[in-house]
Design a protein around this motif. Structure first.
Motif, PDB file in Angstrom:
ATOM      1  N   LEU A 293     -25.875  37.562 -36.485  1.00 53.56           N
ATOM      2  CA  LEU A 293     -26.622  36.564 -37.126  1.00 53.56           C
ATOM      3  C   LEU A 293     -26.916  36.930 -38.557  1.00 53.56           C
ATOM      4  N   ILE A 294     -27.530  38.268 -38.678  1.00 53.90           N
ATOM      5  CA  ILE A 294     -28.009  38.889 -39.964  1.00 53.90           C
ATOM      6  C   ILE A 294     -26.921  38.990 -40.835  1.00 53.90           C
ATOM      7  N   ASN A 295     -25.770  39.773 -40.240  1.00 55.87           N
ATOM      8  CA  ASN A 295     -24.553  39.783 -41.292  1.00 55.87           C
ATOM      9  C   ASN A 295     -24.144  38.487 -41.597  1.00 55.87           C
ATOM     10  N   LEU A 296     -24.305  37.423 -40.999  1.00 60.39           N
ATOM     11  CA  LEU A 296     -23.788  36.012 -41.386  1.00 60.39           C
ATOM     12  C   LEU A 296     -24.588  35.578 -42.768  1.00 60.39           C
ATOM     13  N   THR A 297     -26.057  35.879 -42.510  1.00 59.52           N
ATOM     14  CA  THR A 297     -26.581  35.466 -43.507  1.00 59.52           C
ATOM     15  C   THR A 297     -26.529  36.103 -44.800  1.00 59.52           C
ATOM     16  N   LYS A 298     -26.198  37.364 -44.821  1.00 53.53           N
ATOM     17  CA  LYS A 298     -25.657  38.240 -45.833  1.00 53.53           C
ATOM     18  C   LYS A 298     -24.616  38.148 -46.553  1.00 53.53           C
TER      19      LYS A 298
ATOM     20  N   PHE B  74     -35.915  39.436 -35.518  1.00 53.48           N
ATOM     21  CA  PHE B  74     -35.656  37.849 -35.574  1.00 53.48           C
ATOM     22  C   PHE B  74     -36.636  37.139 -36.372  1.00 53.48           C
ATOM     23  N   THR B  75     -37.832  37.324 -36.752  1.00 52.40           N
ATOM     24  CA  THR B  75     -38.506  36.813 -37.732  1.00 52.40           C
ATOM     25  C   THR B  75     -37.890  37.058 -39.245  1.00 52.40           C
ATOM     26  N   GLU B  76     -37.187  38.048 -39.395  1.00 50.64           N
ATOM     27  CA  GLU B  76     -36.663  38.272 -40.445  1.00 50.64           C
ATOM     28  C   GLU B  76     -35.328  37.050 -40.872  1.00 50.64           C
ATOM     29  N   LEU B  77     -34.706  36.904 -39.515  1.00 51.25           N
ATOM     30  CA  LEU B  77     -33.538  36.010 -39.480  1.00 51.25           C
ATOM     31  C   LEU B  77     -34.234  34.622 -39.955  1.00 51.25           C
ATOM     32  N   LEU B  78     -35.318  34.118 -39.250  1.00 53.73           N
ATOM     33  CA  LEU B  78     -35.875  32.980 -39.462  1.00 53.73           C
ATOM     34  C   LEU B  78     -36.275  32.843 -40.921  1.00 53.73           C
ATOM     35  N   LYS B  79     -36.626  33.911 -41.403  1.00 51.86           N
ATOM     36  CA  LYS B  79     -37.112  33.421 -42.997  1.00 51.86           C
ATOM     37  C   LYS B  79     -35.849  33.185 -43.928  1.00 51.86           C
ATOM     38  N   THR B  80     -34.764  33.858 -43.463  1.00 54.51           N
ATOM     39  CA  THR B  80     -33.482  33.564 -44.261  1.00 54.51           C
ATOM     40  C   THR B  80     -32.748  32.390 -44.006  1.00 54.51           C
ATOM     41  N   LEU B  81     -33.231  31.855 -42.865  1.00 57.67           N
ATOM     42  CA  LEU B  81     -32.924  30.498 -42.452  1.00 57.67           C
ATOM     43  C   LEU B  81     -33.804  29.400 -42.630  1.00 57.67           C
ATOM     44  N   ASP B  82     -34.848  29.820 -43.494  1.00 62.50           N
ATOM     45  CA  ASP B  82     -36.068  28.770 -43.863  1.00 62.50           C
ATOM     46  C   ASP B  82     -36.300  28.146 -42.788  1.00 62.50           C
TER      47      ASP B  82
ATOM     48  N   GLY C 257     -30.792  34.940 -24.527  1.00 65.13           N
ATOM     49  CA  GLY C 257     -32.267  34.914 -24.395  1.00 65.13           C
ATOM     50  C   GLY C 257     -32.747  33.802 -25.093  1.00 65.13           C
ATOM     51  N   ALA C 258     -34.202  33.629 -24.893  1.00 62.91           N
ATOM     52  CA  ALA C 258     -34.959  32.431 -25.243  1.00 62.91           C
ATOM     53  C   ALA C 258     -35.029  32.337 -26.920  1.00 62.91           C
ATOM     54  N   LEU C 259     -35.204  33.469 -27.597  1.00 63.00           N
ATOM     55  CA  LEU C 259     -35.387  33.331 -29.030  1.00 63.00           C
ATOM     56  C   LEU C 259     -34.173  32.870 -29.724  1.00 63.00           C
ATOM     57  N   LEU C 260     -32.749  33.413 -29.362  1.00 58.63           N
ATOM     58  CA  LEU C 260     -31.755  32.934 -30.030  1.00 58.63           C
ATOM     59  C   LEU C 260     -31.282  31.695 -29.496  1.00 58.63           C
ATOM     60  N   SER C 261     -31.687  31.166 -28.586  1.00 55.55           N
ATOM     61  CA  SER C 261     -31.581  29.638 -28.107  1.00 55.55           C
ATOM     62  C   SER C 261     -31.976  28.614 -29.179  1.00 55.55           C
ATOM     63  N   ASN C 262     -32.935  29.079 -29.765  1.00 55.05           N
ATOM     64  CA  ASN C 262     -33.209  28.154 -31.074  1.00 55.05           C
ATOM     65  C   ASN C 262     -32.338  28.165 -32.355  1.00 55.05           C
ATOM     66  N   VAL C 263     -31.371  29.120 -32.200  1.00 54.68           N
ATOM     67  CA  VAL C 263     -30.494  29.329 -33.426  1.00 54.68           C
ATOM     68  C   VAL C 263     -28.952  29.122 -32.911  1.00 54.68           C
ATOM     69  N   ILE C 264     -28.357  29.365 -31.707  1.00 54.24           N
ATOM     70  CA  ILE C 264     -26.979  29.320 -31.323  1.00 54.24           C
ATOM     71  C   ILE C 264     -26.910  28.677 -29.968  1.00 54.24           C
TER      72      ILE C 264
END
Length: 699
Positions: free
Chosen positions: A375-380, A647-655, A518-525
């Motif tokens: 997912l981080i690769n996708l944002t980059k 995961f918080t770094e991913l959330l920042k890139t996804l606003d 997992g629970a955290l990634l369920s908010n994204v995918i």
């Protein structure tokens, strides 16, 4: 404590003139001038240990205790001392050894002559060992005098030999001294194996050694055993016949080691069996997956110390692209190996430690980190398995799927029984054991030995209890590092010994409902599942299907949630006829992360400081290595905290808003609702209650 006070007194007056106080800890050592950085010292070889040599050179040095830990794993003590403008540390299981390590570092730093032959472990206890040897010699002399006195009166006592040509008369055989003295290290304590050793080496299978044994009660209520082996008589007393015979056998072994008799059985050296990885490559697709994953693991760990890179319970996640079964389109994206869990005192609420370092669960952690990296690769804008649809939602690209595999059936309800038990149960070819609910197949237990001995029944190997089928298993922490931690059904008598960590089979079954992301990634995918699960050793399809998804069927789940039924396939190919021995270490890796070497009992990454061959290292030195590993441990990149930071770094890139770890997990409403539905169904169905954590994350 100095044996030569004149020598260090002259050096003290010459080197540390001006310091106040005296004796150990009586003053503060002044900082040496640049010209006095390395003092001229004499040979330290005459000293018994490095502490004595150090105190003679630095009589005013102050020892400071820096560490004092005592738990179920043992004790860890640390000391430091500041001399020559530097601070030297020492950590070990006792105060004396810790100070010896620090003192040895000081002597090495000043390059004292003779320090190469000095050891902080062996020489520290030289005085205690010598005192113990003297005490043992005195006790042996007293026992010999008493036995000689009894021999003069015509009674038995100690080791005996026939007198002249008359075998009915006996006299005391003096305990040999000098080069013929009994070898040290032969145990005198009743271990209930000395008699077997005596028979194997000095009696023989055909009684070549002429063994005669008699048992008589004595006046004190104890039992007395007299052994006559090859004309020598030995006596032992004990609470029962076995202990008395074992003590007499111990005396015989000690005597025969120093004075070999006429008959000595030549013992064959026991060959150590090691895994030999020379199996040919398989030709079917499922086994080719395992072969490719195994070779990948060997390549990744080839430069790692074998002490830390054992593959006793290894699991993989493989990425498969395309509908055609082409082995070239398969790629390993996550793997892990391990068979132990964390000790309770190292569980923490900060998320730095990993509680379960079993191969399957650790591999699922690595897979979640792999999805996060993608997912981080996708944002980059780099290569990723994910894409955005026209509405902006993140989805997995078409044609990709992931399969899960492990070289052994997951611990828990999925590998307790095998097919023969079920066949015996259906055909009612069973017999009862001590447990009224335990059944065993006659073909598996008797093994044709009833005809050889009708009176003795072969004990059951694995009791089959139908009431435990499908029940939740939890970990039971084992004390030994080389023994895998067990998974048992929690009962009242096991309550003090069990942990809060569910069995790997239960965790896989839960994720067949809520997803492996997992629970955290369920908010994204969307949820990610494994359509195929491959199992190696201890394969029982009926038990596996029941454990991994059947026991969860029939529950009341939220809309859109149901139990996934993956295809369970057996891996027949094995890299070796033997598996690696269980160790306390584990490793984990995923694409985009480095290989982590973890120590399972603390759940953290450790430095690889042990040598490749630890067979010749003493137990004290191994404890010193362990203490340094624990002291230098650091959080793994797969722990909850580091995963949350990434995961918080991913959330920042996804606003998206960044909250605490606990709030982010609770925000996955659908995931949490499905998980609670699984817990409720297991409890209503009578399979047990999901264990609660001893320590909850709080960060």
């Amino acid at each position: 404590p100095c044996q030569t006070p004149g020598r260090w007194k002259q050096w003290y007056q010459r080197r540390v003139r001006g310091s106040r106080g005296g004796g150990r800890g009586g003053g503060v050592h002044h900082a040496p001038t640049p010209a006095e950085q390395l003092p001229i010292v004499e040979d330290v070889a005459p000293y018994k240990n490095p502490i004595e040599a150090f105190e003679n050179m630095y009589p005013t040095a102050v020892w400071e205790q820096t560490l004092n830990i005592r738990n179920t794993l043992g004790s860890l003590v640390g000391f430091q001392v500041a001399v020559e403008g530097k601070t030297f540390y020492g950590e070990a299981s006792s105060k004396r050894i810790a100070q010896g390590l620090a003192a040895l570092d000081v002597l090495n730093y000043i390059k004292a002559p003779g320090v190469d032959n000095m050891s902080p472990v062996c020489n520290v206890y030289s005085e205690m060992k010598r005192a113990e040897e003297i005490r043992e010699e005195e006790e042996r002399d007293k026992a010999a005098k008493k036995a000689a006195a009894r021999a003069e009166k015509g009674g038995y006592g100690g080791a005996w030999v026939p007198a002249d040509s008359n075998p009915a008369q006996f006299k005391r055989q003096a305990v040999p001294k000098g080069p013929n003295a009994p070898q040290k290290g032969v145990t005198l304590t009743p271990t209930l194996v000395n008699f077997q050793l005596l028979r194997q080496k000095y009696v023989g299978n055909q009684n070549e050694g002429d063994l005669i044994q008699t048992f008589t009660p004595n006046q004190s209520g104890m039992k007395t055993c007299v052994l006559i082996v090859q004309g020598h008589v030995f006596k032992g007393n004990g609470e029962n016949d076995k202990i008395a015979r074992d003590r007499a056998a111990a005396e015989a072994i000690i005597y025969f080691e120093a004075n070999p008799p006429q008959f000595v059985q030549q013992m064959k050296p026991k060959k150590e069996r090691k895994p030999v990885y020379d199996r040919p490559d398989p030709d079917n697709y499922s086994d080719m997956l395992f072969c490719k994953a195994w070779k990948f693991a060997v390549e990744m760990t080839k430069d790692i110390n074998p002490v830390y890179a054992g593959k006793q319970n290894i699991a993989f996640v493989l990425k498969v692209y395309g509908p055609v079964q082409d082995i070239d389109s398969v790629e390993v994206v996550a793997m892990a190996s391990g068979a132990k869990i964390i000790a309770r005192e190292y569980m923490s609420a900060d998320g730095f430690a990993i509680n379960d370092c079993g191969g399957e669960v650790l591999c699922m952690r690595a897979f979640r980190r792999y999805l996060l990296n993608q997912l981080i690769n996708l944002t980059k804008g780099t290569t990723s398995i994910f894409r955005r649809n026209p509405f902006g939602r993140i989805m997995m690209k078409e044609g990709y799927k992931f399969v899960f595999g492990t070289n052994c059936s997951p611990m828990g309800d999925s590998k307790v029984y095998d097919t023969e038990f079920y066949n015996a149960l259906r055909n009612k070819k069973t017999f009862d054991t001590k447990d009224a609910d335990a059944l065993m197949s006659t073909s598996l237990v008797m093994k044709g030995r009833v005809a050889a001995n009708q009176k003795k029944k072969l004990a059951t190997r694995v009791p089959f209890n139908p009431k435990n089928c499908g029940k939740l298993h939890v970990y039971r922490k084992m004390a030994h590092d080389h023994v895998p931690d067990q998974c048992v059904v929690p009962t009242e008598d096991l309550a003090p010994y069990i942990t809060c960590i569910p069995a790997p089979a239960a965790k896989i079954a839960l994720r067949n409902v809520v997803g492996f992301q997992g629970a955290l990634l369920s908010n994204v995918i969307d949820s990610v599942y494994f359509p195929e699960i491959y199992i190696g050793r201890a394969f029982d399809k009926e038990a596996l299907t029941r454990s991994l998804y059947k026991r969860l069927q029939g529950g009341e789940y939220p809309s859109g949630v149901h139990v996934r039924t993956p295809e369970i396939v057996q891996w027949v190919w094995k890299p070796s006829r033997m598996a690696d021995k269980t160790t306390i270490y584990a490793f984990a890796w995923c694409e985009g992360c480095n290989l982590d070497i973890l120590r399972a009992d603390i759940g953290s990454v450790v430095e690889m400081i042990k040598p490749a061959d630890v067979s010749s290292i003493s137990e004290e030195m191994l404890r010193a290595y362990d203490s340094r590993e624990i002291k230098s441990a650091s959080p793994s990149q797969f722990c909850d905290y580091n995963y949350y930071v990434a995961f918080t770094e991913l959330l920042k890139t996804l606003d998206k808003p960044v909250e605490s770890y606990t709030k982010l997990k609770k925000s996955a409403v659908g995931y949490q609702a499905a998980k609670q539905a699984v817990y409720t169904h297991l409890k209503k169905a009578g399979f047990g209650t999901w264990p609660k954590r001893f320590v909850h994350p709080n960060f």
